[in-house]
Design an enzyme around this catalytic site. Structure first.
Site, mmCIF file in Angstrom:
data_model
loop_
_atom_site.group_PDB
_atom_site.id
_atom_site.type_symbol
_atom_site.label_atom_id
_atom_site.label_comp_id
_atom_site.label_asym_id
_atom_site.label_seq_id
_atom_site.Cartn_x
_atom_site.Cartn_y
_atom_site.Cartn_z
ATOM 1 N N GLU A 51 19.556 7.117 9.178
ATOM 2 C CA GLU A 51 18.642 7.021 8.033
ATOM 3 C C GLU A 51 19.381 6.566 6.777
ATOM 4 O OE1 GLU A 51 15.373 7.260 7.792
ATOM 5 O OE2 GLU A 51 15.175 7.596 9.938
ATOM 6 N N TYR A 105 12.237 11.468 1.331
ATOM 7 C CA TYR A 105 11.934 10.603 2.472
ATOM 8 C C TYR A 105 12.912 10.857 3.621
ATOM 9 C CZ TYR A 105 11.519 6.605 5.507
ATOM 10 O OH TYR A 105 11.368 5.824 6.629
ATOM 11 N N ASP A 136 6.680 4.936 4.291
ATOM 12 C CA ASP A 136 7.575 3.922 3.739
ATOM 13 C C ASP A 136 6.758 2.670 3.446
ATOM 14 O OD1 ASP A 136 7.086 2.817 6.223
ATOM 15 O OD2 ASP A 136 9.192 2.710 6.835
ATOM 16 N N CYS A 162 2.252 -5.507 11.777
ATOM 17 C CA CYS A 162 1.660 -5.638 10.445
ATOM 18 C C CYS A 162 2.727 -5.967 9.412
ATOM 19 C CB CYS A 162 0.932 -4.344 10.079
ATOM 20 S SG CYS A 162 -0.334 -4.560 8.806
ATOM 21 N N CYS A 219 -1.155 -9.788 14.604
ATOM 22 C CA CYS A 219 -2.094 -8.850 15.232
ATOM 23 C C CYS A 219 -2.299 -9.115 16.721
ATOM 24 C CB CYS A 219 -3.440 -8.906 14.517
ATOM 25 S SG CYS A 219 -3.349 -8.911 12.718
ATOM 26 N N CYS A 234 -1.903 -5.573 18.435
ATOM 27 C CA CYS A 234 -2.061 -4.438 17.526
ATOM 28 C C CYS A 234 -3.143 -3.496 18.041
ATOM 29 C CB CYS A 234 -2.408 -4.916 16.117
ATOM 30 S SG CYS A 234 -2.805 -3.555 14.991
ATOM 31 N N CYS A 294 -9.585 -2.149 11.998
ATOM 32 C CA CYS A 294 -8.836 -2.666 10.844
ATOM 33 C C CYS A 294 -9.705 -3.529 9.925
ATOM 34 C CB CYS A 294 -7.631 -3.478 11.330
ATOM 35 S SG CYS A 294 -6.656 -4.208 9.996
#
Length: 310
Positions: free
Chosen positions: A51, A136, A154, A202, A208, A213, A219
């Site tokens: 991270e 985060y 995020d 995305c 897509c 997706c 969506c």
């Protein structure tokens, strides 16, 4: 579908088919996703390293550095026991960005060993007590190591929620909707899945149909063809940047131990000139920044200051 600014309203206005939405995303992720080594472990130390390394750094660039780091310091105890200058030098050599991240990672490891008997806290609040671990990162480690986090939000997740469900560009609304969607007790798989959706399907230019997706039927952007999204800050160029110069300073001092300004300058910039634009004053300012971060010491002398790693 329209969303009000209030968090409670945002959660209520989600589509009725929430279980189907959750199931579709998790199945899509589990069927096929990018393979990163930190996704194959629940070791909080290894996950924290990934991270911290991933902050403003592309994931594909992190893999080799992460492997090398854990080969050199395989446990939190190993990292805490090493000299901080070695960690900073590693960070610089692998072009991982701001070297104070290496300092904070080393200090966090020391905290875990000295204050927590070598065992990581398991909650986001507990992890936030570690040096340099913000909300985060704390939530990500809690999610991926202990399956004990809230929904991660995020830039990728914001883009997904903004497009799919017309969430207003407000942090509170994003956080509320993300948490409303996440299945209870499944933060590990859910957060990986929704970040993967933003990183693979995305993106700024959506793919897509190409990647199948799983949220196309719900969506808003897919239905209307309007794929606008909140502004996403771009990472500044590393080449020639101040953080690159900081890394060169650390590397030179690691190799030579003590250097005057005029000895150090040419090792940082080939166009170094003592009285020039990139001269003693510029280098001194750079060194003072590093000293403020606890990485460098400056010893004043009658002729020229001497710089060394702290």
């Amino acid at each position: 579908m329209a969303y009000g600014a209030a968090m409670s309203e945002a959660a209520v206005d989600l589509p009725d088919e929430r279980d189907a939405i959750r199931r579709a995303l998790i199945e899509w992720y589990e069927d096929d996703h990018r393979e990163y080594p930190w996704r194959e472990t629940d070791d909080p130390y290894a996950i924290l390293v990934s991270e911290v390394m991933s902050q403003q750094t592309q994931l594909d660039r992190v893999v080799d550095a992460w492997d090398d780091f854990l080969e050199r310091w395989p446990t939190v105890g190993d990292l805490a026991a090493t000299d901080r200058s070695d960690v900073v030098a590693f960070w610089s050599a692998h072009s991982l960005g701001y070297n104070n991240r290496a300092k904070y990672l080393h200090e966090a490891a020391t905290q875990v060993v000295e204050e927590y008997d070598g065992e990581f806290p398991e909650s986001p609040d507990g992890l936030s007590e570690l040096m340099g671990v913000g909300p985060y990162t704390a939530n990500a480690v809690a999610s991926f190591a202990f399956n004990n986090g809230d929904a991660v939000v995020d830039t990728n997740v914001k883009r997904v929620l903004y497009r799919a469900f017309s969430i207003p560009d407000e942090d509170a609304a994003f956080e509320d909707v993300a948490n409303a969607l996440m299945p209870d007790g499944e933060s590990r798989v859910w957060n990986n899945a929704i970040m993967e959706l933003g990183g693979v399907a995305c993106e700024k230019t959506p793919r897509c149909d190409e990647v199948g997706c799983p949220w196309r039927e719900w969506c808003d952007a897919y239905e209307t063809g309007d794929f606008t999204a909140p502004d996403v800050p771009t990472q500044p160029s590393f080449e020639g940047s101040r953080r690159q110069m900081r890394g060169r300073v650390i590397g030179a001092l690691k190799e030579h131990e003590n250097l005057t300004l005029d000895e150090l300058g040419p090792k940082v910039r080939v166009d170094y000139a003592p009285e020039g634009e990139y001269g003693r004053e510029w280098l001194r300012n750079l060194l003072e920044d590093l000293a403020d971060d606890g990485l460098v010491e400056i010893e004043e002398r009658s002729d020229q200051p001497i710089a060394r790693l702290r």
